[in-house]
Design a protein around this motif. Structure first.
Motif, mmCIF file in Angstrom:
data_model
loop_
_atom_site.group_PDB
_atom_site.id
_atom_site.type_symbol
_atom_site.label_atom_id
_atom_site.label_comp_id
_atom_site.label_asym_id
_atom_site.label_seq_id
_atom_site.Cartn_x
_atom_site.Cartn_y
_atom_site.Cartn_z
ATOM 1 N N ASP A 1 -11.825 0.440 4.979
ATOM 2 C CA ASP A 1 -12.043 -0.863 4.355
ATOM 3 C C ASP A 1 -11.070 -1.098 3.199
ATOM 4 O OD1 ASP A 1 -14.141 -1.396 6.083
ATOM 5 O OD2 ASP A 1 -15.664 -0.646 4.694
ATOM 6 N N ALA A 2 -10.081 -0.238 3.044
ATOM 7 C CA ALA A 2 -9.166 -0.266 1.906
ATOM 8 C C ALA A 2 -8.405 -1.580 1.809
ATOM 9 C CB ALA A 2 -8.170 0.887 1.998
ATOM 10 N N PRO A 3 -8.149 -2.022 0.577
ATOM 11 C CA PRO A 3 -7.402 -3.267 0.394
ATOM 12 C C PRO A 3 -5.942 -3.159 0.835
ATOM 13 C CG PRO A 3 -7.820 -2.198 -1.720
ATOM 14 C CD PRO A 3 -8.600 -1.434 -0.682
ATOM 15 N N ALA A 4 -5.428 -1.963 1.087
ATOM 16 C CA ALA A 4 -4.046 -1.812 1.554
ATOM 17 C C ALA A 4 -3.887 -2.310 2.984
ATOM 18 C CB ALA A 4 -3.601 -0.350 1.472
ATOM 19 N N LEU A 5 -4.956 -2.264 3.765
ATOM 20 C CA LEU A 5 -4.842 -2.628 5.174
ATOM 21 C C LEU A 5 -4.317 -4.046 5.393
ATOM 22 C CD1 LEU A 5 -7.902 -0.777 6.706
ATOM 23 C CD2 LEU A 5 -5.495 -0.214 6.933
ATOM 24 N N PRO A 6 -4.789 -5.054 4.657
ATOM 25 C CA PRO A 6 -4.207 -6.375 4.875
ATOM 26 C C PRO A 6 -2.962 -6.640 4.019
ATOM 27 C CG PRO A 6 -6.100 -6.585 3.452
ATOM 28 C CD PRO A 6 -6.007 -5.121 3.870
ATOM 29 N N HIS A 7 -2.551 -5.694 3.165
ATOM 30 C CA HIS A 7 -1.431 -5.929 2.257
ATOM 31 C C HIS A 7 -0.120 -6.025 3.036
ATOM 32 C CE1 HIS A 7 1.386 -5.412 -1.011
ATOM 33 N NE2 HIS A 7 0.386 -5.678 -1.842
ATOM 34 N N PRO A 8 0.677 -7.053 2.813
ATOM 35 C CA PRO A 8 1.891 -7.251 3.612
ATOM 36 C C PRO A 8 2.957 -6.169 3.431
ATOM 37 C CG PRO A 8 1.817 -8.823 1.801
ATOM 38 C CD PRO A 8 0.490 -8.105 1.815
ATOM 39 N N ASP A 9 2.972 -5.473 2.310
ATOM 40 C CA ASP A 9 3.971 -4.421 2.089
ATOM 41 C C ASP A 9 3.531 -3.060 2.609
ATOM 42 O OD1 ASP A 9 6.136 -5.818 0.805
ATOM 43 O OD2 ASP A 9 4.783 -6.084 -0.909
ATOM 44 N N CYS A 10 2.288 -2.954 3.063
ATOM 45 C CA CYS A 10 1.792 -1.709 3.654
ATOM 46 C C CYS A 10 1.944 -1.835 5.166
ATOM 47 C CB CYS A 10 0.333 -1.469 3.279
ATOM 48 S SG CYS A 10 -0.322 0.078 3.915
ATOM 49 N N VAL A 11 2.913 -1.113 5.721
ATOM 50 C CA VAL A 11 3.203 -1.258 7.147
ATOM 51 C C VAL A 11 2.601 -0.136 7.990
ATOM 52 C CG1 VAL A 11 5.231 -2.683 6.790
ATOM 53 C CG2 VAL A 11 5.490 -0.213 6.865
ATOM 54 N N VAL A 12 2.160 0.934 7.342
ATOM 55 C CA VAL A 12 1.471 2.023 8.038
ATOM 56 C C VAL A 12 0.303 2.457 7.163
ATOM 57 C CG1 VAL A 12 1.621 4.387 8.929
ATOM 58 C CG2 VAL A 12 3.594 2.859 9.136
ATOM 59 N N PHE A 13 -0.885 2.540 7.745
ATOM 60 C CA PHE A 13 -2.055 3.048 7.029
ATOM 61 C C PHE A 13 -2.937 3.724 8.067
ATOM 62 C CE2 PHE A 13 -6.088 3.145 4.872
ATOM 63 C CZ PHE A 13 -5.758 3.324 3.541
ATOM 64 N N GLN B 1 8.404 0.754 -5.026
ATOM 65 C CA GLN B 1 7.960 -0.207 -6.034
ATOM 66 C C GLN B 1 6.750 -1.005 -5.551
ATOM 67 O OE1 GLN B 1 11.131 0.118 -4.932
ATOM 68 N NE2 GLN B 1 12.026 1.128 -6.708
ATOM 69 N N ALA B 2 6.757 -1.400 -4.277
ATOM 70 C CA ALA B 2 5.616 -2.139 -3.724
ATOM 71 C C ALA B 2 4.361 -1.273 -3.732
ATOM 72 C CB ALA B 2 5.925 -2.618 -2.302
ATOM 73 N N HIS B 3 4.531 -0.001 -3.399
ATOM 74 C CA HIS B 3 3.400 0.926 -3.404
ATOM 75 C C HIS B 3 2.853 1.092 -4.819
ATOM 76 C CE1 HIS B 3 1.821 5.198 -3.360
ATOM 77 N NE2 HIS B 3 0.985 4.521 -2.614
ATOM 78 N N GLN B 4 3.736 1.324 -5.774
ATOM 79 C CA GLN B 4 3.308 1.484 -7.161
ATOM 80 C C GLN B 4 2.636 0.218 -7.685
ATOM 81 O OE1 GLN B 4 6.894 2.698 -9.134
ATOM 82 N NE2 GLN B 4 6.658 4.835 -8.530
ATOM 83 N N ALA B 5 3.201 -0.939 -7.372
ATOM 84 C CA ALA B 5 2.616 -2.205 -7.828
ATOM 85 C C ALA B 5 1.221 -2.407 -7.242
ATOM 86 C CB ALA B 5 3.532 -3.374 -7.455
ATOM 87 N N PHE B 6 1.049 -2.061 -5.966
ATOM 88 C CA PHE B 6 -0.260 -2.205 -5.339
ATOM 89 C C PHE B 6 -1.318 -1.387 -6.084
ATOM 90 C CE2 PHE B 6 -3.397 -0.295 -2.483
ATOM 91 C CZ PHE B 6 -4.132 -1.416 -2.198
#
Length: 104
Positions: free
Chosen positions: A27-39, A61-66
């Motif tokens: 249910d992590a918020p990374a799943l719909p995040h556009p900069d997360c391409v693999v989860f 940088q996108a990972h750190q910002a998230f």
């Protein structure tokens, strides 16, 4: 999008807590995040309380910002009491392969 930064994490849930850890991660918020391409979330075949997460991001940088966002901080806070010991992290530079969605 291409993953240019990634990491692999291994965490151990408190005894019997693997299902709850897996559900929080799925249910992590990374799943719909556009900069997360693999989860990818997986667990050990030998120990269902050992959970693995592999992430691929468009940039470091996108990972750190998230992870500075409120939803990411809430996920980390929710996971902490469910885990035992220190989680192990390995930074990676993705070079190729394939990731696909799995049904829950």
């Amino acid at each position: 999008m291409i993953a240019r930064h990634g990491f692999h994490a291994t965490m151990t849930a408190r005894p019997g807590g693997g299902d709850e850890v897996v559900q929080l991660l799925l249910d992590a918020p990374a799943l719909p995040h556009p900069d997360c391409v693999v989860f990818l979330v997986s667990r050990s075949a030998a120990d269902p309380d050992t959970v693995h997460v592999t992430e691929g991001w468009t940039s470091e940088q996108a990972h750190q910002a998230f992870f500075t966002t409120a939803p990411a901080q809430a996920l980390v806070a929710a996971l902490q009491p469910l885990l035992t010991g220190e989680s192990r992290y390995t930074d990676e530079i993705p070079v190729g392969g394939k990731a696909w969605g799995a049904r829950r």
